[in-house]
Design a protein around this motif. Structure first.
Motif, PDB file in Angstrom:
ATOM      1  N   ASN A 165      26.205  48.818  37.264  1.00 16.35           N
ATOM      2  CA  ASN A 165      25.119  47.839  37.210  1.00 16.35           C
ATOM      3  C   ASN A 165      25.243  46.936  35.994  1.00 16.35           C
ATOM      4  N   PRO A 166      26.340  46.175  35.895  1.00 20.04           N
ATOM      5  CA  PRO A 166      26.488  45.289  34.740  1.00 20.04           C
ATOM      6  C   PRO A 166      25.441  44.184  34.761  1.00 20.04           C
ATOM      7  N   PRO A 167      25.137  43.591  33.609  1.00 15.40           N
ATOM      8  CA  PRO A 167      24.244  42.428  33.592  1.00 15.40           C
ATOM      9  C   PRO A 167      24.771  41.345  34.529  1.00 15.40           C
ATOM     10  N   SER A 168      23.875  40.654  35.188  1.00 17.27           N
ATOM     11  CA  SER A 168      24.282  39.701  36.220  1.00 17.27           C
ATOM     12  C   SER A 168      25.187  38.600  35.677  1.00 17.27           C
ATOM     13  N   ASN A 169      25.009  38.229  34.394  1.00 15.97           N
ATOM     14  CA  ASN A 169      25.849  37.169  33.841  1.00 15.97           C
ATOM     15  C   ASN A 169      27.280  37.629  33.575  1.00 15.97           C
ATOM     16  N   LEU A 170      27.538  38.945  33.700  1.00 20.58           N
ATOM     17  CA  LEU A 170      28.890  39.461  33.477  1.00 20.58           C
ATOM     18  C   LEU A 170      29.620  39.791  34.770  1.00 20.58           C
ATOM     19  N   VAL A 171      28.940  39.729  35.906  1.00 24.14           N
ATOM     20  CA  VAL A 171      29.562  40.128  37.171  1.00 24.14           C
ATOM     21  C   VAL A 171      30.778  39.262  37.482  1.00 24.14           C
ATOM     22  N   GLN A 172      30.628  37.941  37.421  1.00 26.45           N
ATOM     23  CA  GLN A 172      31.753  37.062  37.744  1.00 26.45           C
ATOM     24  C   GLN A 172      32.923  37.237  36.782  1.00 26.45           C
ATOM     25  N   PRO A 173      32.706  37.189  35.455  1.00 29.07           N
ATOM     26  CA  PRO A 173      33.865  37.363  34.567  1.00 29.07           C
ATOM     27  C   PRO A 173      34.525  38.731  34.697  1.00 29.07           C
ATOM     28  N   LEU A 174      33.755  39.772  34.968  1.00 29.22           N
ATOM     29  CA  LEU A 174      34.354  41.091  35.168  1.00 29.22           C
ATOM     30  C   LEU A 174      35.231  41.105  36.415  1.00 29.22           C
ATOM     31  N   ASN A 175      34.762  40.475  37.476  1.00 24.06           N
ATOM     32  CA  ASN A 175      35.573  40.391  38.697  1.00 24.06           C
ATOM     33  C   ASN A 175      36.848  39.592  38.451  1.00 24.06           C
ATOM     34  N   GLU A 176      36.746  38.536  37.646  1.00 25.72           N
ATOM     35  CA  GLU A 176      37.931  37.741  37.312  1.00 25.72           C
ATOM     36  C   GLU A 176      38.946  38.579  36.541  1.00 25.72           C
ATOM     37  N   VAL A 177      38.458  39.375  35.597  1.00 16.70           N
ATOM     38  CA  VAL A 177      39.359  40.206  34.796  1.00 16.70           C
ATOM     39  C   VAL A 177      40.078  41.216  35.674  1.00 16.70           C
ATOM     40  N   TRP A 178      39.327  41.882  36.555  1.00 14.71           N
ATOM     41  CA  TRP A 178      39.982  42.898  37.386  1.00 14.71           C
ATOM     42  C   TRP A 178      40.992  42.268  38.339  1.00 14.71           C
ATOM     43  N   ALA A 179      40.650  41.119  38.914  1.00 14.44           N
ATOM     44  CA  ALA A 179      41.586  40.437  39.809  1.00 14.44           C
ATOM     45  C   ALA A 179      42.847  40.022  39.054  1.00 14.44           C
ATOM     46  N   HIS A 180      42.681  39.589  37.818  1.00 11.19           N
ATOM     47  CA  HIS A 180      43.836  39.200  37.007  1.00 11.19           C
ATOM     48  C   HIS A 180      44.726  40.401  36.725  1.00 11.19           C
ATOM     49  N   GLN A 181      44.117  41.543  36.428  1.00 12.89           N
ATOM     50  CA  GLN A 181      44.901  42.752  36.179  1.00 12.89           C
ATOM     51  C   GLN A 181      45.627  43.197  37.442  1.00 12.89           C
ATOM     52  N   GLU A 182      44.967  43.099  38.579  1.00 12.53           N
ATOM     53  CA  GLU A 182      45.621  43.471  39.836  1.00 12.53           C
ATOM     54  C   GLU A 182      46.837  42.595  40.113  1.00 12.53           C
ATOM     55  N   SER A 183      46.775  41.339  39.705  1.00 10.43           N
ATOM     56  CA  SER A 183      47.872  40.416  40.005  1.00 10.43           C
ATOM     57  C   SER A 183      48.985  40.452  38.965  1.00 10.43           C
ATOM     58  N   THR A 184      48.718  41.015  37.785  1.00  7.86           N
ATOM     59  CA  THR A 184      49.721  40.979  36.712  1.00  7.86           C
ATOM     60  C   THR A 184      50.245  42.351  36.302  1.00  7.86           C
ATOM     61  N   TYR A 185      49.530  43.433  36.592  1.00  8.78           N
ATOM     62  CA  TYR A 185      50.012  44.778  36.259  1.00  8.78           C
ATOM     63  C   TYR A 185      50.917  45.256  37.394  1.00  8.78           C
ATOM     64  N   GLY A 186      52.106  45.701  37.046  1.00 14.63           N
ATOM     65  CA  GLY A 186      53.077  46.064  38.062  1.00 14.63           C
ATOM     66  C   GLY A 186      52.730  47.294  38.874  1.00 14.63           C
ATOM     67  N   ASN A 187      52.014  48.240  38.288  1.00 19.34           N
ATOM     68  CA  ASN A 187      51.709  49.500  38.988  1.00 19.34           C
ATOM     69  C   ASN A 187      50.310  49.956  38.592  1.00 19.34           C
ATOM     70  N   LEU A 188      49.356  49.063  38.744  1.00 17.19           N
ATOM     71  CA  LEU A 188      48.006  49.272  38.236  1.00 17.19           C
ATOM     72  C   LEU A 188      47.407  50.592  38.685  1.00 17.19           C
ATOM     73  N   TYR A 189      47.461  50.870  39.982  1.00 16.68           N
ATOM     74  CA  TYR A 189      46.798  52.059  40.516  1.00 16.68           C
ATOM     75  C   TYR A 189      47.710  53.286  40.539  1.00 16.68           C
ATOM     76  N   GLY A 190      49.010  53.082  40.475  1.00 13.18           N
ATOM     77  CA  GLY A 190      49.927  54.216  40.525  1.00 13.18           C
ATOM     78  C   GLY A 190      50.225  54.826  39.170  1.00 13.18           C
ATOM     79  N   PHE A 191      50.025  54.052  38.104  1.00 12.91           N
ATOM     80  CA  PHE A 191      50.310  54.539  36.753  1.00 12.91           C
ATOM     81  C   PHE A 191      49.371  55.688  36.406  1.00 12.91           C
ATOM     82  N   ARG A 192      49.908  56.753  35.785  1.00  7.64           N
ATOM     83  CA  ARG A 192      49.120  57.971  35.582  1.00  7.64           C
ATOM     84  C   ARG A 192      49.105  58.445  34.133  1.00  7.64           C
ATOM     85  N   ASN A 193      49.191  57.504  33.201  1.00 10.98           N
ATOM     86  CA  ASN A 193      49.108  57.935  31.806  1.00 10.98           C
ATOM     87  C   ASN A 193      48.214  57.021  30.978  1.00 10.98           C
TER      88      ASN A 193
END
Length: 432
Positions: A190-218
């Motif tokens: 439940n982030p503050p409403s003014n942070l929802v869009q920038p948080l979504n932007e950050v996660w989308a950016h990480q998904e597009s630039t991290y090579g193994n975002l969900y598979g990395f285990r350390n």
């Protein structure tokens, strides 16, 4: 993929070293699913207010950048201690069901309260609100409380001081439950409403630039859970400066305090299971044993094991080298393993961080042992837990936060919610 070392931009670093960064205050917004902040229309009074502070700060609608807000108005009671309170009074009755509180804590004369509670006026006296399962006290974030709905013209927060005076930056109140749940139900995402869009932007950016975002285990998250809720460190002392037992202990204590700042952000949040994540230093690595001026065996000592032109703690004991979590060749056994290295290098400017630990200058770290925020170290710990750098872009509506090197000297609310967003996306791997 092992997270690459990330070097703090020296240009940005100079901004922080030369002075306090400018932080632009944003109007406070209600969390998704809530009505407007009813506190804005109330009149605030207090048991006591320091002459240089203002009780009107608690409902001015300004979202604090951190608990040690040096930009906006604050309410504080220094030097008074004991029981203190702030009262919100409305001209007509309000239906209230939740509140969230941002505490003032300057790491000096004003600190978090030992305890606090909410009361309402029932027409003849102040009584505690019902249906509360707990009152959180965490720095650098709003502390949310849901309770059984009341209709009242007055809401009072009562704070009991601990080792210092107490204070508030913001007290928000709502007619609906925070997080949309029932009174007393811990909130989820439940982030503050003014942070929802920038948080979504950050996660989308990480998904597009991290090579193994969900598979990395350390990630740091994996390390905490592999241990069942603690972290072990080994110090790589990349310096010829002598280290006394007292300096060693002060380094350990500072490391524990600073690491705790990130972990405290998770307490009570979104099914996070730990109220504390202890940090223990289990070893030191040096070129010359005579550099370490103690003879006790409180930590393992590794001598002249040189890797990357620096002393290295025993690889058979390091999680970076044994990501299965098994340490069959570690002298002393698994209890002597280390999850991260604190690499302290003489003359090193900036910092680096990843799943292996953090690297900062030895002079910087030892020169800031009593600092409220070791911003370079804190930035690098953010990388250990997956947070990205922001050298070439800035999320919508954000200007100044710790992970944008050179723009903030402490963990901000936006940093805190980026951190929690990692937990939101990874927590299912731990069955949470």
């Amino acid at each position: 993929m092992r997270l690459a070392r990330r070097l703090t931009a020296l240009v940005g670093l100079q901004v922080l070293l030369l002075g306090v960064p400018i932080v632009t205050a944003m109007p406070a917004k209600a969390a998704p699913g809530q009505s407007d902040n009813l506190s804005r229309s109330a009149t605030a009074t207090a048991s006591y207010t320091s002459a240089w502070e203002a009780v009107a700060a608690v409902n001015d609608g300004i979202d604090p950048p951190s608990s040690n807000d040096t930009v906006n108005r604050r309410w504080g009671t220094w030097p008074n201690t004991g029981e203190q309170w702030v009262l919100l009074t409305w001209s007509s009755a309000q239906n209230l069901r939740s509140a969230d509180v941002y505490f003032f804590d300057d790491n000096g004369g004003v600190r978090l309260p030992a305890s606090w509670r909410l009361q309402y006026w029932n027409g003849s006296s102040y009584v505690d609100v019902a249906g509360v399962t707990g009152y959180p006290t965490v720095v650098n974030q709003y502390n949310a409380v849901n309770f059984t709905q009341v209709s009242t013209t007055r809401l009072r927060i009562v704070l009991q001081s601990g080792a210092a005076s107490v204070g508030l930056l913001e007290l928000r109140s709502y007619s609906s439950a925070i997080g949309g749940g029932n009174p007393g139900t811990p909130s989820g995402w439940n982030p503050p409403s003014n942070l929802v869009q920038p948080l979504n932007e950050v996660w989308a950016h990480q998904e597009s630039t991290y090579g193994n975002l969900y598979g990395f285990r350390n990630y740091g998250w994996d390390q905490v859970f592999a241990n069942g809720g603690y972290i072990n460190y080994c110090v790589r002392w990349d310096s010829s400066a002598p280290v006394s037992a007292a300096l060693r202990d002060n380094i350990h204590a500072a490391l524990q305090r600073q690491f705790k700042k990130w972990m405290d952000l998770m307490v009570g949040h979104n099914n996070w299971p730990y109220t504390d994540v202890p940090v223990k230093v289990v070893g030191w690595a040096v070129r010359d044993r005579n550099t370490l001026q103690w003879t006790d065996n409180s930590v393992d000592v590794y001598v002249n094991n040189i890797r990357e032109n620096a002393p290295q703690c025993a690889e058979p004991c390091g999680r970076f080298f044994n990501q299965s979590g098994q340490y069959p060749n570690c002298p002393g056994g698994p209890s002597h393993h280390y999850d991260m290295s604190l690499w302290l290098t003489s003359g090193f400017g900036g910092g680096a961080g990843g799943d292996w630990g953090q690297r900062v200058g030895s002079e910087y770290f030892t020169g800031n042992l009593n600092a409220a925020n070791m911003h370079i170290y804190l930035h690098e710990v953010g990388h250990t837990f997956g947070l990205d750098d922001f050298y070439d872009w800035t999320p919508t509506g954000q200007c100044c936060f710790l992970m944008k090197a050179g723009s903030a000297a402490q963990i901000t609310d936006f940093d805190a919610w980026m951190f929690r967003d990692w937990w939101r996306h990874l927590k299912s791997r731990y069955g949470r």
